[in-house]
Write a protein that holds these residues in place. Structure first.
Motif: not given
Length: 283
Positions: A71-79, A212-215, A226-232
């Motif tokens: 949920l926090p990672s999804l929240g970061n991705s959403a923002i 997006e992962f790299l940036w 961290q967004p979900l892609a980075v956390s994963l």
């Protein structure tokens, strides 16, 4: 006559067969991802493609949630993603209008620069962007730092430009005859008609930052940002091997990452085609 009819039927059957095979080939990776994410024990055999009741459950989703807090990672991705989409629309819509309807010095050069930006890969600009955003502006571990490099989307600008070019000149001529300036014409005449273009630009823009992962990986060192892609991605490289079913956990995270994009596309796809605008113009 009968042979001709039979030939048409055969061609139609062959065409539908190829289309069906192409559709199945496109859907297969998604199907494999979903089935693999639900398997309690990895089954790489061909028979594993068929779900078995004794080997299906949500344990992989529980494991990935426990490891990276979905949920926090999804929240970061959403923002990150929604902020990028909003800025893309706010900047891209007037920019597209200007390129389509205004005359100003250097207009062809600006259009050429947009094409150049599309040709250049993001990796070419990544180092100067990192120096500018992180060192000069001090926006590491910050949502603004994640969003800024994606705020101006050349693809979205070109989508709006093409949409405004396709609108009848009579709409804008009528507004100008009534004394409306360019800003008022944009807000009251052009903008209300851009729903299809806004939806198309939003979906196209959404996919980029959401995946997006790299940036974000470069400028976020705090796990809470961290967004979900980075956390994963970090979980896959460090802790996934210790899970009971590593591949299942990875696929579960991939499913969670893919669901919002698929849902958005399914909701918005019927709005992609612009409605006919000729009825709005009086001859």
């Amino acid at each position: 006559m009968r042979n001709s009819s039979t030939g048409r039927v055969l061609r139609r059957v062959v065409t539908y067969g190829f289309v069906t095979l192409g559709a199945l080939a496109s859907i297969f990776p998604l199907y494999y991802m979903v089935v693999g994410s639900l398997q309690l024990h990895a089954d790489s055999a061909f028979s594993g493609l068929i779900p078995r009741s004794g080997n299906i459950g949500l344990q992989n989703y529980r494991d990935v949630n426990k490891a990276i807090s979905l949920l926090p990672s999804l929240g970061n991705s959403a923002i990150f993603t929604l902020g990028t989409v909003v800025l893309t629309i706010v900047i891209g819509l007037p920019a597209g209008y200007a390129l389509a309807r205004l005359r100003f010095p250097g207009k062809p050069a600006v259009a050429g620069m947009l094409i150049l930006v599309l040709v250049l890969p993001f990796q070419v600009m990544m180092i100067p962007l990192y120096i500018l955003v992180v060192r000069d502006y001090g926006l590491a571990d910050n949502y603004i730092g994640m969003i800024l490099p994606f705020a101006v989307n050349a693809t979205a600008v070109l989508i709006f430009r093409q949409f405004f070019v396709s609108l009848p000149d009579e709409l804008f001529d009528a507004a100008h005859i009534d004394g409306a300036g360019e800003v008022r014409t944009l807000l009251l005449v052009a903008a209300p008609l851009t729903k299809p273009a806004i939806l198309t630009a939003s979906v196209i823009t959404f996919i980029g930052p959401w995946n997006e992962f790299l940036w974000p990986f470069l400028i976020t060192k705090q796990h809470s940002m961290q967004p979900l892609a980075v956390s994963l991605g970090e979980y896959v490289s460090t802790n996934a091997a210790t899970a009971t079913n590593p591949y299942g956990v990875i696929l579960a995270g991939a499913c969670v990452l893919a669901v919002p994009v698929i849902a958005l596309f399914l909701i918005a796809q019927r709005h992609f085609t612009s409605a006919a605008l000729g009825s709005g113009v009086k001859e």
